[in-house]
Design a protein around this motif. Structure first.
Motif, PDB file in Angstrom:
ATOM      1  N   TYR A  41     -14.022  23.549 -10.804  1.00 44.69           N
ATOM      2  CA  TYR A  41     -12.580  23.767 -10.884  1.00 44.69           C
ATOM      3  C   TYR A  41     -11.803  23.229  -9.687  1.00 44.69           C
ATOM      4  N   LEU A  42     -12.480  22.734  -8.654  1.00 47.09           N
ATOM      5  CA  LEU A  42     -11.770  22.223  -7.487  1.00 47.09           C
ATOM      6  C   LEU A  42     -10.890  21.043  -7.865  1.00 47.09           C
ATOM      7  N   PRO A  43      -9.636  21.034  -7.383  1.00 47.36           N
ATOM      8  CA  PRO A  43      -8.808  19.847  -7.603  1.00 47.36           C
ATOM      9  C   PRO A  43      -9.470  18.676  -6.885  1.00 47.36           C
ATOM     10  N   GLY A  44      -9.661  17.601  -7.558  1.00 45.05           N
ATOM     11  CA  GLY A  44     -10.287  16.432  -6.948  1.00 45.05           C
ATOM     12  C   GLY A  44     -11.678  16.143  -7.456  1.00 45.05           C
ATOM     13  N   VAL A  45     -12.282  17.059  -8.217  1.00 39.84           N
ATOM     14  CA  VAL A  45     -13.626  16.811  -8.724  1.00 39.84           C
ATOM     15  C   VAL A  45     -13.639  15.604  -9.667  1.00 39.84           C
ATOM     16  N   GLU A  46     -12.585  15.460 -10.443  1.00 46.49           N
ATOM     17  CA  GLU A  46     -12.511  14.295 -11.341  1.00 46.49           C
ATOM     18  C   GLU A  46     -12.398  12.994 -10.553  1.00 46.49           C
ATOM     19  N   VAL A  47     -11.687  13.033  -9.433  1.00 46.14           N
ATOM     20  CA  VAL A  47     -11.592  11.849  -8.567  1.00 46.14           C
ATOM     21  C   VAL A  47     -12.969  11.533  -7.989  1.00 46.14           C
TER      22      VAL A  47
END
Length: 129
Positions: A52-58
């Motif tokens: 769920y951390l923002p940035g995992v998709e990046v």
């Protein structure tokens, strides 16, 4: 260079501005001066990050761009992904679980991974309070 320090109870992740070769040379000299054994082996190291951390998709897109296959991601469960890095393990002996793992990636990937790891640590400490 990305450095992961593993202790008996935890680990720490940090970016180091020295080159990998320079840092290892300093560790070898230090071990010689203090009379400590030193084992250096190519291997992998892994740790978990919350999905769920923002940035995992990046991070996932950074992994796809990595031609050298230094970093890999694997889903553990619905809450965590495992980050696996290729690099070198330095410890007092080859069987030791306490030591330092070092690897090199692009500066961008190293700093981004460090940022995500610190965010995960902050989230974990807030949740435990």
């Amino acid at each position: 260079m990305l450095k992961l320090t593993y202790t008996e109870s935890s680990f720490d992740l940090e970016c180091v501005t020295l080159s990998l070769e320079e840092w290892i040379a300093q560790r070898v000299i230090f071990a010689l001066r203090v009379g400590q054994g030193l084992s250096i082996e190519p291997t992998t190291a892994s740790f978990l990050l919350p999905v769920y951390l923002p940035g995992v998709e990046v991070l996932r897109s950074e992994v796809k761009r990595d031609d050298r296959k230094i970093i890999a991601l694997c889903a553990c469960d619905a809450e965590y992904i495992e980050v696996t890095l290729r690099g070198s393990w330095l410890s007092a002996n080859s069987k030791d679980s306490v030591g330092v793992f070092v690897t090199i990636m692009s500066d961008r990937a190293e700093f981004f991974l460090q940022k995500l790891w610190h965010e995960a640590q902050s989230c974990a400490s807030v949740m435990s309070e």
